[in-house]
Design a protein around this motif. Structure first.
Motif, PDB file in Angstrom:
ATOM      1  N   GLU A  30      43.780  31.601  46.342  1.00  0.00           N
ATOM      2  CA  GLU A  30      42.912  30.415  45.843  1.00  0.00           C
ATOM      3  C   GLU A  30      41.299  30.335  47.145  1.00  0.00           C
ATOM      4  O   GLU A  30      40.667  30.160  46.759  1.00  0.00           O
ATOM      5  CB  GLU A  30      43.771  29.735  46.240  1.00  0.00           C
ATOM      6  CG  GLU A  30      45.433  29.499  45.847  1.00  0.00           C
ATOM      7  CD  GLU A  30      45.885  28.111  46.047  1.00  0.00           C
ATOM      8  OE1 GLU A  30      44.972  27.002  47.115  1.00  0.00           O
ATOM      9  OE2 GLU A  30      47.262  27.831  45.745  1.00  0.00           O
ATOM     10  N   SER A  31      41.575  31.775  47.910  1.00  0.00           N
ATOM     11  CA  SER A  31      40.234  31.510  48.133  1.00  0.00           C
ATOM     12  C   SER A  31      39.060  32.027  47.413  1.00  0.00           C
ATOM     13  O   SER A  31      38.232  31.542  47.625  1.00  0.00           O
ATOM     14  CB  SER A  31      40.351  31.733  49.987  1.00  0.00           C
ATOM     15  OG  SER A  31      40.419  33.047  49.943  1.00  0.00           O
ATOM     16  N   ARG A  32      39.356  33.087  46.941  1.00  0.00           N
ATOM     17  CA  ARG A  32      38.242  33.727  46.409  1.00  0.00           C
ATOM     18  C   ARG A  32      38.756  33.713  44.698  1.00  0.00           C
ATOM     19  O   ARG A  32      39.524  34.228  44.374  1.00  0.00           O
ATOM     20  CB  ARG A  32      38.917  35.159  46.546  1.00  0.00           C
ATOM     21  CG  ARG A  32      37.677  35.776  46.367  1.00  0.00           C
ATOM     22  CD  ARG A  32      37.257  37.629  46.747  1.00  0.00           C
ATOM     23  NE  ARG A  32      38.255  37.811  47.385  1.00  0.00           N
ATOM     24  CZ  ARG A  32      38.863  39.188  47.980  1.00  0.00           C
ATOM     25  NH1 ARG A  32      37.140  39.863  48.365  1.00  0.00           N
ATOM     26  NH2 ARG A  32      39.802  40.313  48.657  1.00  0.00           N
ATOM     27  N   SER A  33      37.066  33.570  44.202  1.00  0.00           N
ATOM     28  CA  SER A  33      37.610  33.583  42.350  1.00  0.00           C
ATOM     29  C   SER A  33      36.217  33.614  41.894  1.00  0.00           C
ATOM     30  O   SER A  33      35.033  33.421  43.546  1.00  0.00           O
ATOM     31  CB  SER A  33      37.516  31.829  42.165  1.00  0.00           C
ATOM     32  OG  SER A  33      37.022  30.550  43.229  1.00  0.00           O
ATOM     33  N   LEU A 236      32.000  33.021  32.665  1.00  0.00           N
ATOM     34  CA  LEU A 236      33.430  34.249  32.926  1.00  0.00           C
ATOM     35  C   LEU A 236      34.345  33.109  34.245  1.00  0.00           C
ATOM     36  O   LEU A 236      35.675  33.702  33.895  1.00  0.00           O
ATOM     37  CB  LEU A 236      32.000  35.328  34.254  1.00  0.00           C
ATOM     38  CG  LEU A 236      31.557  35.482  33.036  1.00  0.00           C
ATOM     39  CD1 LEU A 236      30.858  36.906  34.032  1.00  0.00           C
ATOM     40  CD2 LEU A 236      32.923  37.068  32.480  1.00  0.00           C
ATOM     41  N   ASP A 237      34.143  32.396  34.664  1.00  0.00           N
ATOM     42  CA  ASP A 237      34.684  31.476  35.867  1.00  0.00           C
ATOM     43  C   ASP A 237      36.051  30.656  34.935  1.00  0.00           C
ATOM     44  O   ASP A 237      37.265  30.878  35.210  1.00  0.00           O
ATOM     45  CB  ASP A 237      34.276  30.393  37.028  1.00  0.00           C
ATOM     46  CG  ASP A 237      33.776  30.760  37.156  1.00  0.00           C
ATOM     47  OD1 ASP A 237      33.740  32.025  37.287  1.00  0.00           O
ATOM     48  OD2 ASP A 237      32.309  30.758  38.333  1.00  0.00           O
ATOM     49  N   HIS A 243      42.587  33.154  31.575  1.00  0.00           N
ATOM     50  CA  HIS A 243      43.905  34.313  31.764  1.00  0.00           C
ATOM     51  C   HIS A 243      44.664  33.916  32.537  1.00  0.00           C
ATOM     52  O   HIS A 243      46.346  34.100  32.767  1.00  0.00           O
ATOM     53  CB  HIS A 243      42.886  35.117  32.142  1.00  0.00           C
ATOM     54  CG  HIS A 243      42.390  36.028  30.662  1.00  0.00           C
ATOM     55  ND1 HIS A 243      41.478  37.049  31.091  1.00  0.00           N
ATOM     56  CD2 HIS A 243      41.518  35.507  29.780  1.00  0.00           C
ATOM     57  CE1 HIS A 243      40.273  37.263  30.315  1.00  0.00           C
ATOM     58  NE2 HIS A 243      41.048  36.646  29.373  1.00  0.00           N
ATOM     59  N   LEU A 244      44.144  32.959  33.953  1.00  0.00           N
ATOM     60  CA  LEU A 244      45.259  33.211  35.167  1.00  0.00           C
ATOM     61  C   LEU A 244      46.138  32.079  34.322  1.00  0.00           C
ATOM     62  O   LEU A 244      47.616  31.934  34.918  1.00  0.00           O
ATOM     63  CB  LEU A 244      44.475  32.475  36.041  1.00  0.00           C
ATOM     64  CG  LEU A 244      44.169  34.042  36.429  1.00  0.00           C
ATOM     65  CD1 LEU A 244      43.053  33.268  37.968  1.00  0.00           C
ATOM     66  CD2 LEU A 244      44.650  34.792  36.882  1.00  0.00           C
ATOM     67  N   ALA A 264      42.323  24.443  37.198  1.00  0.00           N
ATOM     68  CA  ALA A 264      41.861  25.409  37.678  1.00  0.00           C
ATOM     69  C   ALA A 264      40.508  26.080  38.137  1.00  0.00           C
ATOM     70  O   ALA A 264      40.142  26.306  39.197  1.00  0.00           O
ATOM     71  CB  ALA A 264      42.407  26.661  37.360  1.00  0.00           C
ATOM     72  N   LEU A 265      39.236  24.979  37.591  1.00  0.00           N
ATOM     73  CA  LEU A 265      38.052  24.641  38.436  1.00  0.00           C
ATOM     74  C   LEU A 265      37.578  24.542  39.223  1.00  0.00           C
ATOM     75  O   LEU A 265      36.051  24.022  39.441  1.00  0.00           O
ATOM     76  CB  LEU A 265      37.219  25.466  36.764  1.00  0.00           C
ATOM     77  CG  LEU A 265      37.388  26.236  36.195  1.00  0.00           C
ATOM     78  CD1 LEU A 265      36.451  26.574  34.740  1.00  0.00           C
ATOM     79  CD2 LEU A 265      37.063  27.976  36.711  1.00  0.00           C
ATOM     80  N   GLY A 266      38.372  23.219  39.477  1.00  0.00           N
ATOM     81  CA  GLY A 266      38.360  21.874  40.143  1.00  0.00           C
ATOM     82  C   GLY A 266      37.419  21.435  40.180  1.00  0.00           C
ATOM     83  O   GLY A 266      36.764  19.853  40.500  1.00  0.00           O
ATOM     84  N   LEU A 267      37.721  20.853  38.338  1.00  0.00           N
ATOM     85  CA  LEU A 267      37.214  19.990  37.594  1.00  0.00           C
ATOM     86  C   LEU A 267      37.833  18.806  37.188  1.00  0.00           C
ATOM     87  O   LEU A 267      39.317  18.319  37.632  1.00  0.00           O
ATOM     88  CB  LEU A 267      36.381  20.624  35.907  1.00  0.00           C
ATOM     89  CG  LEU A 267      35.963  21.463  36.099  1.00  0.00           C
ATOM     90  CD1 LEU A 267      35.012  22.105  34.961  1.00  0.00           C
ATOM     91  CD2 LEU A 267      33.902  21.077  36.464  1.00  0.00           C
TER      92      LEU A 267
END
Length: 857
Positions: A30-33, A236-237, A243-244, A264-267
């Motif tokens: 989770e720390s890397r995206s 891309l994000d 995809h996930l 997932a994108l924190g929105l």
């Protein structure tokens, strides 16, 4: 980054299991995206494939002259969780074919065993260049070639040669690429306006961003870079999160996935996600437009320069010498401080944006009026140097804004140029709340801000119909401005419109008119399609809200412009005729005529009178069908058939029919509405609009002693699929349903049960129906309003529910907008009086309960 990967998995582990475990751990971090995760995934994959190549060369006995090359998205290091691996096995031609095949199998099969999609090829550099010369997509992929393992010099030589080929062939290949982009846009639509967009293929998506990279690599032109990298990163994000969340290699952001992707994108929610995607797509689309325009300009200049050069060198190809040609750099004045140069609108050399605060609007208005693009360099200079306008605006600024809005279709491109550099929100700060804001109603084809501009475009074509076209254009631009605020957008918009109108310099009286137009921009169409125009209270309420004939004239034009800018489902000849009828009645009241003059039934046409008389004489239903076309004026029809004929499957000569108007005259009796609607549903006819009213029979005919009156039901219907049924069959089934020999309820329930056996494509979960009482809408009846998802047999179920609660339907007004049905029913009690408030509330609750119950219950 490399250190972290090495702690995840040993680089010497070339087996699928080791790579799979490391890949899974990476995707779960989770720390890397975002870009770091994509780069790490590409590096991890590089290490795995490099180990496979090394082991394969040893097995195949190939010592040198081969390289593994990543191309396309993999070459750019943009690996999403479910991305394809685009890989080229490059060789110098010295190795044995069987050895190359063994090496390829050693690399490809583990990838396939992992379940990863693989786009692979085995070529020499010359073969790769030859294939690229024939296939543009291959050439675009090779522009991003990146060395993975093997002979690095082989990869470097290929990259150098491919880039040289691309630059040499750019004048020929770029027009081909442009055609591909346009074809893809037509097929997939514009990303910034789609509710379920394809992040890759739609216009403004990742494919277009890649095309901009290819143009830049050609050295022929370059894209505006401001915000472009961030826009690409956000898309891309979003694709990574998609995809996930789905576990699939998909680029289409379906409605049911949007909340999860947003999380997932924190929105905040799906709307925030779409707004971010739309903004990114808008940046890429604008950069594409500017860049392709520059490509065309450069190619045009080169074509014109060649004959001029031949002339200077003594050749025979040119006629005009050095002074002729398309792009000479000549400047033509358009307005104070604004000129045209090379097909664009630019600032004059003497222009001083720092001393001329009206210059941005003057330049925009001049560009729109000339039908020319506004140079991005000019807009950038205006943004950086121009001073804010004083408040209130000077008259010239207001006039230039109105000129810009009244220019028609060319307004859109100029407005987009202003938005790209933030000039619109600088001029109109309230614009920020509607910018890129999605509209979940599928009837709308645009975002809120684009819809407002499109409405102004439509209003410009109607400006000759009104005495104050300036107020019409500004009202068009502001009518939905309240959608950026909580609550009723019309109420919020009224307050904003007052502030904006005063800021741009309108006087108090004009401010009041604009506020009224924004507050009531839905009044005419909602009243005309959902209320009984024969009720004096209906007309009086509209007259009181509008206040003057001048405002009514403006509101009429704004209503049409708004609907036309919404989408094809929002306006039709039928709606136009209803609104025009309401406007005529309201204008009469505003002119001093009493509303009671309209309380008598509508004047019946000769055909309606004939049908009513026939129904009275026979004691049964009589039908007539009309093929209708949008191009025909209201009241005129194409093909007319009587009760024994069916309309042909093809429309009349000229415009294609938009549906069929069905008129049914039937002796008044309980349950007519529900019964007729049920028969139409059985014949798979979709009801787009409906109206029910009593018909006054000619003098001398005493209907009361015979059948108790005649009802006229006017329907606009279309076949769900297949051809239209014959009118004789409709009439026969209607007779059987009225006498009880045809069980409509059972037949529709059987069909619904059959549908449930075959699951259909998963769709959007519709909100539940809502049934309310519209207080004060009529003095003669109670108005029950039903809003629900349109479905076969819906009107039949509503009619049955009303019949079950024991109310009489005085008139009905049915309207369908896309997948939404908005129906109004004027009902009375047994004595013909409006319902008491508590009784009306009970009726609404019972109808809503009936609509939420399973069909046939």
């Amino acid at each position: 980054m490399t250190d972290s990967l090495e702690t995840t998995t040993p680089t010497t582990d070339s087996g699928p299991g080791g790579y799979a475990a490391a890949r899974l751990r990476l995707l779960q971090e989770e720390s890397r995206s975002g870009p770091p995760r994509r780069a790490a995934l590409a590096e991890l994959t590089d290490q795995w494939l490099a180990a496979l190549l090394t082991g394969g060369t040893e097995t195949a006995g190939i010592a040198r002259g081969v390289a593994l090359v990543a191309v396309g998205g993999y070459g750019r290091g943009e690996l999403s969780p479910r991305s394809d691996l685009d890989v080229l096995l490059l060789h110098d031609g010295s190795a044995d074919r069987s050895a190359l095949a063994a090496l390829a199998d050693h690399v490809w099969y583990p990838v396939w065993d992992m379940g990863l999609a693989l786009d692979h090829s085995v070529r020499t550099p010359d073969e790769a260049r030859g294939t690229a010369a024939e296939d543009l997509k291959v050439q675009l992929g090779l522009l991003d070639a990146r060395h993975i393992a093997g002979d690095a010099a082989l990869t470097a030589d290929l990259r150098t040669a491919v880039l040289a080929d691309w630059r040499a062939q750019a004048p020929r290949r770029l027009p081909e690429l442009h055609a591909l982009c346009q074809e893809r846009a037509e097929r997939h639509g514009e990303l910034q306006f789609l509710l379920e967009p394809d992040l890759k293929e739609a216009r403004g998506g990742l494919r277009d961003a890649t095309a901009l990279r290819a143009i830049a690599a050609s050295w022929l032109a370059d894209a505006p870079r401001e915000g472009l990298d961030d826009a690409r990163r956000r898309l891309l994000d979003a694709r990574d999160a998609l995809h996930l969340s789905t576990g699939r290699a998909t680029d289409r952001l379906a409605l049911q996935e949007q909340d999860q992707v947003a999380c997932a994108l924190g929105l905040l929610d799906a709307d925030a996600l779409l707004r971010q995607i739309y903004e990114s797509a808008r940046i890429i689309s604008y950069a594409s437009d500017v860049t392709w325009r520059e490509v065309e300009r450069v190619l045009r200049a080169r074509s014109a320069a060649r004959p001029r050069l031949r002339t200077l060198l003594g050749g025979r190809g040119g006629r005009g010498g050095a002074g002729s040609g398309a792009d000479t750099g000549e400047r033509s004045p358009l307005a104070e401080g604004v000129v045209e140069q090379d097909g664009e609108v630019v600032l004059a050399r003497a222009a001083r944006p720092d001393r001329d605060p009206v210059l941005p609007l003057r330049a925009a208005a001049a560009a729109a009026q000339a039908g020319l693009p506004l140079s991005p360099h000019a807009v950038r200079r205006l943004t950086a140097a121009s001073r804010p306008l004083p408040v209130p605006w000077p008259p010239e600024a207001r006039e230039q804004l109105i000129t810009l809005l009244g220019a028609g279709e060319s307004t859109v491109g100029v407005w987009e140029a202003l938005e790209a550099e933030g000039l619109v929100t600088r001029l109109l700060p309230d614009w920020e709340r509607v910018r890129c804001r999605p509209q979940r109603n599928p009837v709308h084809r645009w975002t809120v801000d684009r819809h407002l501009v499109e409405t102004a475009v439509r209003a410009s074509a109607l400006s000759r119909r009104v005495g104050r076209p300036d107020l019409l254009l500004v009202a068009a631009l502001l009518h939905d401005i309240g959608k950026g605020w909580p609550g009723d957008h019309s109420v919020a918009g009224e307050t904003i419109a007052r502030d904006v109108a005063a800021r741009i310099g309108f006087d108090r009286a004009d401010v009041a008119v604009l506020a009224t137009l924004v507050r009531h921009h839905l009044l005419l169409v909602e009243t005309a399609t959902r209320r009984d125009l024969d009720d004096p209270a209906t007309v009086r309420s509209v007259a009181e809200a509008v206040g003057s004939v001048t405002t009514l004239e403006l509101l009429h034009a704004l209503t049409e412009a708004d609907a036309l800018a919404t989408g094809p489902a929002a306006w039709s000849a039928w709606r136009a005729s209803l609104v025009a009828d309401l406007v005529k009645r309201v204008a009469a009241v505003l002119a001093g005529e009493p509303a009671d003059d309209w309380s008598t039934p509508q004047q019946t046409t000769a055909e309606q009178e004939r049908l009513a008389v026939e129904a009275w004489r026979t004691g049964g239903p009589v039908l007539a069908l009309h093929a209708r076309s949008e191009a025909l004026p209201p009241g005129e029809t194409g093909l007319l058939t009587d009760a024994t004929e069916a309309p042909p499957e093809e429309g009349p000569t000229g415009p294609e029919p938009i549906g069929v108007e069905l008129l049914i005259a039937v002796p008044d009796q309980p349950g007519v509405l529900a019964t007729a609607a049920g028969v139409l549903a059985l014949h798979r006819l979709t009801v787009r609009a409906a109206d029910l009213r009593s018909v006054e029979l000619p003098s001398g005919l005493d209907a009361a002693g015979a059948v108790g009156g005649v009802l006229l039901l006017s329907w606009r219907v279309a076949a769900e699929y297949g051809s239209l049924p014959q009118a004789a069959r409709l009439r026969n089934d209607l007779l059987r349903a009225l006498d009880g020999s045809l069980d409509i309820v059972a037949r529709l329930a059987e069909r619904e049960a059959a549908y449930r056996k075959y699951p259909r494509r998963r769709g959007v979960h519709a909100p539940p129906p809502r049934v309310t009482v519209a207080p004060g809408s009529s003095q003669l009846a109670t108005v029950i309003e039903v809003r629900a998802q349109d479905a076969p047999g819906l009107l039949h179920r509503i009619g049955r529910a009303l019949e079950h609660v024991g109310v009489a339907v005085r008139s009905a007004h049915v309207s369908t907008l896309g997948a939404n049905a908005v129906d109004a029913f004027y009902v009375t009690d047994d004595s013909g009086a409006p319902l008491k408030p508590m009784h009306a509330a009970e009726v609404a609750q019972n109808v809503e309960r009936a609509l939420t119950s399973p069909p046939g219950a």
